[in-house]
Motif scaffolding. Structure first.
Motif, PDB file in Angstrom:
ATOM      1  N   ILE A 286      30.591  41.018  48.742  1.00 53.87           N
ATOM      2  CA  ILE A 286      30.329  41.973  47.669  1.00 53.87           C
ATOM      3  C   ILE A 286      31.660  42.291  47.014  1.00 53.87           C
ATOM      4  O   ILE A 286      32.606  42.725  47.681  1.00 53.87           O
ATOM      5  N   GLU A 287      31.764  42.059  45.718  1.00 55.59           N
ATOM      6  CA  GLU A 287      33.043  42.182  45.035  1.00 55.59           C
ATOM      7  C   GLU A 287      33.131  43.489  44.256  1.00 55.59           C
ATOM      8  O   GLU A 287      32.631  43.593  43.142  1.00 55.59           O
ATOM      9  N   ILE A 288      33.755  44.490  44.881  1.00 55.17           N
ATOM     10  CA  ILE A 288      34.041  45.734  44.166  1.00 55.17           C
ATOM     11  C   ILE A 288      35.125  45.461  43.130  1.00 55.17           C
ATOM     12  O   ILE A 288      35.122  46.041  42.049  1.00 55.17           O
ATOM     13  N   TYR A 289      36.045  44.569  43.452  1.00 53.91           N
ATOM     14  CA  TYR A 289      37.060  44.110  42.509  1.00 53.91           C
ATOM     15  C   TYR A 289      36.862  42.608  42.319  1.00 53.91           C
ATOM     16  O   TYR A 289      36.821  41.849  43.282  1.00 53.91           O
ATOM     17  N   SER A 290      36.691  42.193  41.059  1.00 49.77           N
ATOM     18  CA  SER A 290      36.421  40.785  40.765  1.00 49.77           C
ATOM     19  C   SER A 290      37.640  40.115  40.154  1.00 49.77           C
ATOM     20  O   SER A 290      38.065  40.454  39.044  1.00 49.77           O
ATOM     21  N   GLN A 291      38.206  39.160  40.892  1.00 56.23           N
ATOM     22  CA  GLN A 291      39.336  38.404  40.351  1.00 56.23           C
ATOM     23  C   GLN A 291      38.901  37.518  39.183  1.00 56.23           C
ATOM     24  O   GLN A 291      39.692  37.233  38.283  1.00 56.23           O
ATOM     25  N   THR A 292      37.626  37.098  39.201  1.00 55.25           N
ATOM     26  CA  THR A 292      37.106  36.286  38.085  1.00 55.25           C
ATOM     27  C   THR A 292      37.097  37.095  36.799  1.00 55.25           C
ATOM     28  O   THR A 292      37.577  36.638  35.749  1.00 55.25           O
ATOM     29  N   ILE A 293      36.566  38.320  36.847  1.00 56.33           N
ATOM     30  CA  ILE A 293      36.519  39.162  35.645  1.00 56.33           C
ATOM     31  C   ILE A 293      37.921  39.593  35.241  1.00 56.33           C
ATOM     32  O   ILE A 293      38.222  39.730  34.046  1.00 56.33           O
ATOM     33  N   GLU A 294      38.810  39.752  36.214  1.00 59.00           N
ATOM     34  CA  GLU A 294      40.199  40.090  35.900  1.00 59.00           C
ATOM     35  C   GLU A 294      40.814  39.020  34.996  1.00 59.00           C
ATOM     36  O   GLU A 294      41.533  39.328  34.035  1.00 59.00           O
ATOM     37  N   LYS A 295      40.509  37.755  35.264  1.00 63.56           N
ATOM     38  CA  LYS A 295      41.075  36.650  34.486  1.00 63.56           C
ATOM     39  C   LYS A 295      40.574  36.654  33.028  1.00 63.56           C
ATOM     40  O   LYS A 295      41.236  36.125  32.142  1.00 63.56           O
ATOM     41  N   TYR A 296      39.395  37.241  32.808  1.00 69.98           N
ATOM     42  CA  TYR A 296      38.862  37.273  31.437  1.00 69.98           C
ATOM     43  C   TYR A 296      39.692  38.187  30.529  1.00 69.98           C
ATOM     44  O   TYR A 296      39.680  38.030  29.303  1.00 69.98           O
TER      45      TYR A 296
END
Length: 466
Positions: A286-296
């Protein structure tokens, strides 16, 4: 147990609300335990119900493109864009937007064929949409009734209702509880034809009838759909009748709920062993912090759940209007469906869509139940019937989505809607660059008692010549 519907997401930065809900469930620590954690869409199509051991009825699709034969149907699919961006796409060909980590460039749309929907009612900011709807050269609509969308089309194909045709369905998208025969009950009325017949007639003109129809009749398709389910059932050790017996019996087939489904706990396996039972995220967690969305690097969607100020809200400085508008689903219709039926008599006030207002606000505005009120902002104006109730909090009004758009001056963009269609008032901008959903619950309006002349509702009367 935290349960959410879909409405919270239909607001500016609405993705953050559900993300925050999952985060709160993590903090409570009951995800994967019986009766704990979180769940979504339990209001819809048997959501949250145990799933039956059942085969699934298939339908017409694009075919097996990997093995050839349907590539001709796939042309143009690279031009997909989020549905809530339709007006933006029509008005701005060549414009590029961000969507879920990708760049999408709008194509120049010159022809629209719309089957199954009422966009002139369901899309936000109706007056902007009306300008966009004039952009294509030709618009064709498959429709049962003279909806506002059908009235704004160049060509209307008269389509049968489910009472006038044969079909097959399942009940419960989540539960798979039944396979249901849907037999035609009445003769086709007033020259109406099935969607399948319309499409078959069209593809004949393009010389691809054999590829599209596979030379099958309506009943041959239904039998094939059923037989696909029958094939699946053999692997499940289920005894199903053949199609002829199923159709003759004209009764739903009901499937058993296994003990495992009754005892199912969402994410229990993940909680027991997150290494062997990873989730569908990049990390498997479960990703409370998303590295994928961070890259966007989206300014309107950070990498973790965050409160972001909406474009319009009650706490903002220099508010453009006084009241927060909620456009929730109505109780006696499904979106704009059934808006033209006798059910309208059960809820209409002054032959208009009802708007809820708190007694304190109503008193301040000199409004009482039954009054016709003007609801407006910089995007437009509608007329509605006032319903004074403690069920709505002060500072908020409720005008349900789905009321058919009925302009007081037909053909004029910016006309007052005399039926109370709330999307005349809503904003046409995306939730964020991540999801590009609609924000129909974000918006401010003014409300006052209407003193002008009242024109009768006309949207439920067929247009001249129909």
């Amino acid at each position: 147990m935290l349960m959410s519907g879909w409405g919270m997401q239909r607001a500016h930065h609405g993705e953050q609300t559900h993300w925050a809900l999952v985060t709160l469930a993590c903090m409570i620590g009951q995800i994967g335990l019986p009766g704990g954690g979180f769940g979504l869409s339990y209001h819809y199509s048997n959501g949250g119900s145990p799933t039956a051991t059942a085969p699934v009825v298939c339908g017409i699709n694009l075919g097996n493109v990997s093995q050839g034969g349907a590539e001709w149907l796939m042309q143009g699919s690279e031009n997909n864009f989020p549905l809530a961006r339709i007006a933006d796409a029509l008005l701005n060909p060549g414009k590029s937007i961000q969507h879920n980590g990708k760049t999408i460039t709008y194509t120049d749309i010159d022809f629209i064929y719309w089957a199954g929907g009422n966009p002139l009612v369901h899309h936000q900011d109706t007056n902007t949409f009306l300008k966009a709807w004039q952009k294509p050269r030709t618009i064709v609509v498959n429709e049962i009734y003279w909806t506002p969308t059908a009235r704004h089309a160049d060509i209307v194909m008269p389509i049968t209702t489910s009472y006038e045709r044969n079909d097959i369905s399942m009940s419960g998208d989540y539960s798979n509880l039944h396979i249901v025969p849907m037999k035609q009950l009445v003769e086709k009325q007033f020259g109406a034809v099935d969607d399948y017949k319309v499409f078959c007639d069209l593809v004949k003109a393009f010389g691809v009838y054999d590829k599209f129809s596979e030379n099958k009749s309506e009943m041959q398709w239904l039998e094939e759909f059923y037989n696909q389910a029958l094939t699946q059932s053999k692997g499940l050790l289920l005894e199903l009748p053949d199609f002829a017996k199923f159709w003759e019996a004209n009764e739903p087939l009901q499937f058993e709920i296994p003990v495992e489904s009754e005892a199912f706990v969402r994410y229990a396996d993940f909680r027991e062993d997150p290494i062997l039972n990873p989730l569908g995220t990049d990390s498997g967690l479960i990703e409370i912090y998303s590295q994928t969305i961070e890259k966007y690097e989206y300014k309107d969607c950070p990498a973790h759940p965050t409160w972001l100020e909406p474009i319009e809200w009650l706490g903002m400085k220099d508010k453009p209007a006084e009241f927060a508008l909620i456009t929730s689903h109505p109780a006696l219709r499904l979106h704009s469906q059934l808006a033209n039926t006798s059910l309208r008599k059960e809820y209409a006030i002054g032959d208009k869509e009802p708007i809820w207002i708190n007694p304190k606000d109503a008193q301040a505005k000199g409004i009482k139940t039954g009054d016709i009120v003007s609801v407006s902002n910089q995007r437009g104006e509608v007329l509605a019937g006032a319903f004074v109730t403690d069920a709505i909090k002060p500072g908020v009004v409720r005008l349900c989505e789905g009321a058919w758009y009925d302009p007081q001056e037909p053909g004029k963009v910016g006309s007052i809607c005399k039926n109370g269609s709330p999307n005349v008032l809503t904003l046409d901008m995306p939730t964020s660059a991540l999801a590009n959903g609609n924000i129909a619950h974000t918006g401010l309006v003014n409300i006052k008692k209407y003193e002008g002349s009242l024109e009768p509702i006309s949207v439920f009367t067929p247009p001249k010549g129909a």
